[in-house]
Design a protein around this motif. Structure first.
Motif, mmCIF file in Angstrom:
data_model
loop_
_atom_site.group_PDB
_atom_site.id
_atom_site.type_symbol
_atom_site.label_atom_id
_atom_site.label_comp_id
_atom_site.label_asym_id
_atom_site.label_seq_id
_atom_site.Cartn_x
_atom_site.Cartn_y
_atom_site.Cartn_z
ATOM 1 N N VAL A 8 43.523 -29.939 14.870
ATOM 2 C CA VAL A 8 44.025 -28.721 15.514
ATOM 3 C C VAL A 8 44.238 -27.681 14.412
ATOM 4 C CG1 VAL A 8 45.804 -27.752 17.028
ATOM 5 C CG2 VAL A 8 45.211 -30.177 17.202
ATOM 6 N N GLU A 10 44.450 -24.469 14.332
ATOM 7 C CA GLU A 10 45.365 -23.353 14.604
ATOM 8 C C GLU A 10 46.465 -23.821 15.548
ATOM 9 O OE1 GLU A 10 43.563 -19.712 15.857
ATOM 10 O OE2 GLU A 10 41.873 -19.967 14.492
ATOM 11 N N PRO A 12 48.746 -23.994 18.578
ATOM 12 C CA PRO A 12 48.595 -23.517 19.964
ATOM 13 C C PRO A 12 49.650 -22.466 20.282
ATOM 14 C CG PRO A 12 48.905 -25.916 19.875
ATOM 15 C CD PRO A 12 49.076 -25.390 18.497
ATOM 16 N N ARG A 13 49.259 -21.451 21.025
ATOM 17 C CA ARG A 13 50.175 -20.345 21.334
ATOM 18 C C ARG A 13 50.643 -20.341 22.783
ATOM 19 N NH1 ARG A 13 50.412 -17.012 16.995
ATOM 20 N NH2 ARG A 13 48.659 -17.017 15.572
ATOM 21 N N THR A 14 50.055 -21.178 23.587
ATOM 22 C CA THR A 14 50.472 -21.254 24.992
ATOM 23 C C THR A 14 50.703 -22.716 25.353
ATOM 24 O OG1 THR A 14 48.224 -21.521 25.841
ATOM 25 C CG2 THR A 14 49.022 -19.238 25.565
ATOM 26 N N ALA A 17 47.363 -24.397 25.877
ATOM 27 C CA ALA A 17 46.697 -24.700 24.601
ATOM 28 C C ALA A 17 47.376 -25.872 23.910
ATOM 29 C CB ALA A 17 46.704 -23.466 23.694
ATOM 30 N N PHE A 18 48.691 -25.956 24.015
ATOM 31 C CA PHE A 18 49.415 -27.081 23.436
ATOM 32 C C PHE A 18 49.028 -28.382 24.128
ATOM 33 C CE2 PHE A 18 52.941 -30.063 23.173
ATOM 34 C CZ PHE A 18 53.127 -30.131 21.799
ATOM 35 N N GLN A 20 46.281 -29.047 25.653
ATOM 36 C CA GLN A 20 44.909 -29.374 25.263
ATOM 37 C C GLN A 20 44.893 -29.972 23.841
ATOM 38 O OE1 GLN A 20 42.217 -26.050 25.225
ATOM 39 N NE2 GLN A 20 40.436 -27.367 24.899
ATOM 40 N N ALA A 21 45.636 -29.372 22.925
ATOM 41 C CA ALA A 21 45.706 -29.879 21.551
ATOM 42 C C ALA A 21 46.309 -31.280 21.529
ATOM 43 C CB ALA A 21 46.521 -28.934 20.674
#
Length: 173
Positions: A8, A10, A12-14, A17-18, A20-21
């Protein structure tokens, strides 16, 4: 941490996204961690071989090269190695150490050539040392390692074309 960073790159900002990561990390972390551990083992093995080869270099003509190699290895293999260089660079560090071994193998019969090549490396390294901390300085650091491979152990193969002139051109950018 380096294994997770490799999976990962970068933060995650949402929440989506978290999530998914997290799925990626849960699925791929064991394999990635084993790869990192294998790479670290290789770096430590090669580092030990370089240190042993350095101890056997006693010819007066080798003094400059030995000092240079000690500084190089000391800069590559540090406490916090994995965190400092990241999982993605461990293979490169192993390659740089392999190149150091090739250089040491050639040194007894080619000390004059090594010394002449080292003069150029020392000059461009001095320019690098004057750079302020930041991404450009970090990029030049790795360019210098590739330069060492190219000059002292071309059989190990540098990543792409590299020369003192290319580094100076990059510094003037």
């Amino acid at each position: 941490a380096a294994s997770v960073d490799a999976l990962v790159p970068e933060a995650p900002r949402t929440a989506a996204a978290f999530a998914q990561a997290l799925t990626v990390v849960r699925a791929d972390l064991p394999e990635r961690l084993l790869k990192v551990l294998h790479d670290v083992e290789e770096v430590l093995r090669l580092s030990s071989e370089v240190e042993e080869a350095l101890r056997s270099q006693t010819h007066p003509a080798s003094v400059g090269a030995v000092a240079d190699l000690r500084a190089q290895v000391g800069g590559l293999v540090t406490a916090g190695l994995v965190t400092t260089v990241g999982a993605h660079r461990l293979g490169d560090v192993a390659r740089y150490l392999q190149a150091a071994l090739v250089r040491l193998e050639k040194l007894p019969r080619d000390a004059a050539r090594d010394s002449a090549l080292l003069a150029g490396v020392v000059e461009v390294t001095a320019e690098w040392s004057r750079l302020p901390t930041g991404p450009k300085r970090e990029q030049v650091r790795w360019m210098l390692e590739e330069l060492r491979v190219s000059l002292f152990a071309p059989s190990v193969k540098a990543k792409g074309p590299i020369s003192i002139q290319r580094i100076y051109k990059f510094l003037d950018f």
